[in-house]
Design a protein around this motif. Structure first.
Motif, PDB file in Angstrom:
ATOM      1  N   LYS A   7       3.469   5.633   2.806  1.00  0.00           N
ATOM      2  CA  LYS A   7       3.398   4.210   3.128  1.00  0.00           C
ATOM      3  C   LYS A   7       1.927   3.778   3.120  1.00  0.00           C
ATOM      4  CE  LYS A   7       7.848   4.416   4.399  1.00  0.00           C
ATOM      5  NZ  LYS A   7       8.955   3.767   3.695  1.00  0.00           N
ATOM      6  N   LEU A   8       1.632   2.738   2.374  1.00  0.00           N
ATOM      7  CA  LEU A   8       0.271   2.235   2.267  1.00  0.00           C
ATOM      8  C   LEU A   8       0.170   0.917   3.024  1.00  0.00           C
ATOM      9  CD1 LEU A   8      -0.201   2.817  -1.583  1.00  0.00           C
ATOM     10  CD2 LEU A   8      -0.557   4.450   0.277  1.00  0.00           C
ATOM     11  N   VAL A   9      -0.571   0.926   4.130  1.00  0.00           N
ATOM     12  CA  VAL A   9      -0.724  -0.258   4.968  1.00  0.00           C
ATOM     13  C   VAL A   9      -2.189  -0.665   4.922  1.00  0.00           C
ATOM     14  CG1 VAL A   9      -0.418  -1.235   7.272  1.00  0.00           C
ATOM     15  CG2 VAL A   9       1.139   0.562   6.465  1.00  0.00           C
ATOM     16  N   TYR A  10      -2.471  -1.821   4.324  1.00  0.00           N
ATOM     17  CA  TYR A  10      -3.887  -2.148   4.126  1.00  0.00           C
ATOM     18  C   TYR A  10      -4.167  -3.645   4.207  1.00  0.00           C
ATOM     19  CZ  TYR A  10      -2.176  -3.067  -0.643  1.00  0.00           C
ATOM     20  OH  TYR A  10      -1.479  -3.529  -1.724  1.00  0.00           O
ATOM     21  N   PHE A  11      -5.448  -3.934   4.427  1.00  0.00           N
ATOM     22  CA  PHE A  11      -5.976  -5.296   4.456  1.00  0.00           C
ATOM     23  C   PHE A  11      -7.103  -5.327   3.441  1.00  0.00           C
ATOM     24  CE2 PHE A  11      -8.877  -8.538   6.379  1.00  0.00           C
ATOM     25  CZ  PHE A  11      -8.013  -9.614   6.352  1.00  0.00           C
ATOM     26  N   SER A  12      -6.958  -6.157   2.397  1.00  0.00           N
ATOM     27  CA  SER A  12      -7.916  -6.118   1.305  1.00  0.00           C
ATOM     28  C   SER A  12      -8.078  -7.485   0.642  1.00  0.00           C
ATOM     29  CB  SER A  12      -7.481  -5.079   0.263  1.00  0.00           C
ATOM     30  OG  SER A  12      -8.438  -4.965  -0.772  1.00  0.00           O
ATOM     31  N   PRO A  13      -8.791  -8.403   1.301  1.00  0.00           N
ATOM     32  CA  PRO A  13      -8.940  -9.755   0.756  1.00  0.00           C
ATOM     33  C   PRO A  13      -9.541  -9.816  -0.643  1.00  0.00           C
ATOM     34  CG  PRO A  13      -9.584  -9.721   3.055  1.00  0.00           C
ATOM     35  CD  PRO A  13      -9.394  -8.289   2.635  1.00  0.00           C
ATOM     36  N   THR A  14     -10.557  -8.994  -0.923  1.00  0.00           N
ATOM     37  CA  THR A  14     -11.198  -9.055  -2.237  1.00  0.00           C
ATOM     38  C   THR A  14     -10.724  -7.957  -3.182  1.00  0.00           C
ATOM     39  OG1 THR A  14     -13.090  -7.738  -1.460  1.00  0.00           O
ATOM     40  CG2 THR A  14     -13.275 -10.133  -1.292  1.00  0.00           C
ATOM     41  N   GLY A  15      -9.789  -7.111  -2.735  1.00  0.00           N
ATOM     42  CA  GLY A  15      -9.187  -6.105  -3.610  1.00  0.00           C
ATOM     43  C   GLY A  15      -9.849  -4.745  -3.626  1.00  0.00           C
ATOM     44  N   THR A  16     -11.017  -4.607  -3.000  1.00  0.00           N
ATOM     45  CA  THR A  16     -11.732  -3.330  -3.048  1.00  0.00           C
ATOM     46  C   THR A  16     -11.015  -2.249  -2.249  1.00  0.00           C
ATOM     47  OG1 THR A  16     -13.844  -4.487  -3.303  1.00  0.00           O
ATOM     48  CG2 THR A  16     -13.929  -2.176  -2.640  1.00  0.00           C
ATOM     49  N   THR A  17     -10.612  -2.572  -1.029  1.00  0.00           N
ATOM     50  CA  THR A  17      -9.907  -1.587  -0.200  1.00  0.00           C
ATOM     51  C   THR A  17      -8.591  -1.191  -0.856  1.00  0.00           C
ATOM     52  OG1 THR A  17     -10.925  -2.485   1.807  1.00  0.00           O
ATOM     53  CG2 THR A  17      -8.958  -1.125   2.084  1.00  0.00           C
ATOM     54  N   ARG A  18      -7.915  -2.142  -1.470  1.00  0.00           N
ATOM     55  CA  ARG A  18      -6.675  -1.825  -2.183  1.00  0.00           C
ATOM     56  C   ARG A  18      -6.952  -0.834  -3.313  1.00  0.00           C
ATOM     57  NH1 ARG A  18      -3.661  -2.862  -6.623  1.00  0.00           N
ATOM     58  NH2 ARG A  18      -1.394  -3.050  -6.306  1.00  0.00           N
ATOM     59  N   ARG A  19      -8.011  -1.047  -4.051  1.00  0.00           N
ATOM     60  CA  ARG A  19      -8.357  -0.143  -5.145  1.00  0.00           C
ATOM     61  C   ARG A  19      -8.597   1.272  -4.627  1.00  0.00           C
ATOM     62  NH1 ARG A  19     -13.788  -0.350  -8.946  1.00  0.00           N
ATOM     63  NH2 ARG A  19     -13.111   1.229 -10.459  1.00  0.00           N
ATOM     64  N   VAL A  20      -9.302   1.362  -3.495  1.00  0.00           N
ATOM     65  CA  VAL A  20      -9.607   2.666  -2.907  1.00  0.00           C
ATOM     66  C   VAL A  20      -8.340   3.357  -2.422  1.00  0.00           C
ATOM     67  CG1 VAL A  20     -10.774   3.830  -0.984  1.00  0.00           C
ATOM     68  CG2 VAL A  20     -11.988   2.075  -2.298  1.00  0.00           C
ATOM     69  N   ILE A  21      -7.493   2.640  -1.690  1.00  0.00           N
ATOM     70  CA  ILE A  21      -6.297   3.275  -1.132  1.00  0.00           C
ATOM     71  C   ILE A  21      -5.337   3.701  -2.243  1.00  0.00           C
ATOM     72  CG2 ILE A  21      -4.814   1.237  -0.785  1.00  0.00           C
ATOM     73  CD1 ILE A  21      -4.150   2.335   1.993  1.00  0.00           C
ATOM     74  N   MET A  22      -5.286   2.946  -3.326  1.00  0.00           N
ATOM     75  CA  MET A  22      -4.440   3.327  -4.463  1.00  0.00           C
ATOM     76  C   MET A  22      -4.967   4.582  -5.148  1.00  0.00           C
ATOM     77  SD  MET A  22      -1.868   1.350  -4.509  1.00  0.00           S
ATOM     78  CE  MET A  22      -1.339  -0.232  -3.830  1.00  0.00           C
ATOM     79  N   GLU A  23      -6.275   4.726  -5.183  1.00  0.00           N
ATOM     80  CA  GLU A  23      -6.881   5.916  -5.779  1.00  0.00           C
ATOM     81  C   GLU A  23      -6.590   7.145  -4.934  1.00  0.00           C
ATOM     82  OE1 GLU A  23      -8.714   7.705  -8.950  1.00  0.00           O
ATOM     83  OE2 GLU A  23      -8.317   5.562  -8.734  1.00  0.00           O
ATOM     84  N   VAL A  24      -6.644   6.991  -3.619  1.00  0.00           N
ATOM     85  CA  VAL A  24      -6.302   8.097  -2.715  1.00  0.00           C
ATOM     86  C   VAL A  24      -4.833   8.469  -2.896  1.00  0.00           C
ATOM     87  CG1 VAL A  24      -6.069   8.797  -0.294  1.00  0.00           C
ATOM     88  CG2 VAL A  24      -8.066   7.476  -1.014  1.00  0.00           C
ATOM     89  N   ALA A  25      -3.980   7.465  -3.003  1.00  0.00           N
ATOM     90  CA  ALA A  25      -2.535   7.690  -3.115  1.00  0.00           C
ATOM     91  C   ALA A  25      -2.161   8.495  -4.349  1.00  0.00           C
ATOM     92  CB  ALA A  25      -1.798   6.348  -3.113  1.00  0.00           C
ATOM     93  N   LYS A  26      -2.961   8.401  -5.411  1.00  0.00           N
ATOM     94  CA  LYS A  26      -2.674   9.138  -6.643  1.00  0.00           C
ATOM     95  C   LYS A  26      -2.651  10.649  -6.419  1.00  0.00           C
ATOM     96  CE  LYS A  26      -4.694   5.787  -9.889  1.00  0.00           C
ATOM     97  NZ  LYS A  26      -5.792   5.572 -10.870  1.00  0.00           N
ATOM     98  N   GLY A  27      -3.422  11.110  -5.435  1.00  0.00           N
ATOM     99  CA  GLY A  27      -3.504  12.548  -5.186  1.00  0.00           C
ATOM    100  C   GLY A  27      -2.429  13.077  -4.252  1.00  0.00           C
ATOM    101  N   ILE A  28      -1.543  12.202  -3.788  1.00  0.00           N
ATOM    102  CA  ILE A  28      -0.503  12.596  -2.835  1.00  0.00           C
ATOM    103  C   ILE A  28       0.857  12.583  -3.525  1.00  0.00           C
ATOM    104  CG2 ILE A  28       0.590  12.038  -0.628  1.00  0.00           C
ATOM    105  CD1 ILE A  28      -2.082  10.701   0.165  1.00  0.00           C
ATOM    106  N   ASP A  29       1.530  13.707  -3.498  1.00  0.00           N
ATOM    107  CA  ASP A  29       2.791  13.882  -4.235  1.00  0.00           C
ATOM    108  C   ASP A  29       3.986  13.291  -3.500  1.00  0.00           C
ATOM    109  OD1 ASP A  29       1.396  15.289  -6.210  1.00  0.00           O
ATOM    110  OD2 ASP A  29       1.679  17.190  -5.162  1.00  0.00           O
TER     111      ASP A  29
END
Length: 260
Positions: A7-29
């Motif tokens: 589950k990805l729970v985030y606050f990302s008005p300009t999209g940067t935090t979203r980009r980071v959390i999505m990149e982290v999520a790629k490594g989780i099966d």
């Protein structure tokens, strides 16, 4: 430990935090489900997570703290000994008490923190600071954080006694007022209301998008970044003054800090 979903729970008005959390999520099966809390909702959605869920919480750091707008959604947040990991992005100054505050808030609501990380990124107000970060090298470190988390949830049978230490102080750093309030060029504004729909705090009136509630505005820059007419901007003078101030305290070469 066998997990059900990510589950990805985030606050990302300009999209940067979203980009980071999505990149982290790629490594989780695990199959992932996103909860983007960057759009204002009068009625907060119910956020209930199970023991076999794995939750990633992601926030941008505002004045060394967790954004108060994000914490408003915690009124309906509840875990059940749910393992989670934290992500804080910050504009190359300091993340100060943000990780400790986020850790405390989620633990108080039934979560077990098994990892935390702070990633320096491009500053949301003065974009020349940390320009274009996360860059290629940053993304590699960010992705590796996801790999480390994936390894941990697979290797551990239980996180019952797990207690991760993160930097920070309590009482937390005091938060000042929003430093830059966007202004509207009424000659360019077409009243499309896109900014009002996107505003995380409901500071822009839907019946009159040219009007802004300065008390609710958090200077997140979402309306400025997303206005297709270029009708929203911040004062050039105030931006120059802020640039001068931040140049003394920010370091664009800062590196990620990961706690496992």
């Amino acid at each position: 430990m066998k997990m059900n979903e990510l589950k990805l729970v985030y606050f990302s008005p300009t999209g940067t935090t979203r980009r980071v959390i999505m990149e982290v999520a790629k490594g989780i099966d695990l199959k992932s489900v996103s909860y983007d809390l960057s759009i204002h909702k009068e009625k907060k959605p119910s956020l209930n997570f199970k023991e076999d869920d794995f939750v990633l919480f992601g926030i941008p750091v505002y004045s060394g703290r967790v954004p108060a707008t994000f914490l408003e959604y915690f009124e309906t947040l509840q875990g059940n000994n749910t393992p989670c990991a934290l992500i804080a992005t910050y504009g190359c100054r300091a993340y100060e008490d943000a990780l400790l505050e986020l850790k405390t808030e989620v633990q108080n609501r039934g979560f077990k923190v098994i990892g935390a990380a702070a990633f320096p990124t491009e500053h949301s107000l003065v974009r020349t600071i940390g320009m274009s970060r996360p860059n290629k090298a940053d993304l590699k470190v960010i992705a590796d954080y996801g790999v480390q988390l994936n390894r941990r949830i697979k290797q551990e049978d239980s996180f019952e006694t797990f207690d991760l230490a993160v930097p920070g102080n309590n009482p937390y750093r005091k938060v000042g007022k929003a430093s830059l309030t966007p202004k509207v060029d009424v000659t360019l504004c077409t009243e499309c209301k896109n900014c009002a729909k996107l505003c995380p705090t409901g500071a822009i009136h839907t019946d009159n998008p040219k009007k802004l509630d300065k008390k609710k505005c958090i200077s997140c820059m979402k309306c400025v970044r997303n206005c297709k007419q270029g009708a929203r901007s911040v004062s050039d003078f105030k931006l120059r003054m802020l640039h001068k101030k931040l140049n003394k305290v920010c370091d664009s070469s800062k590196q990620a800090e990961i706690f496992m």
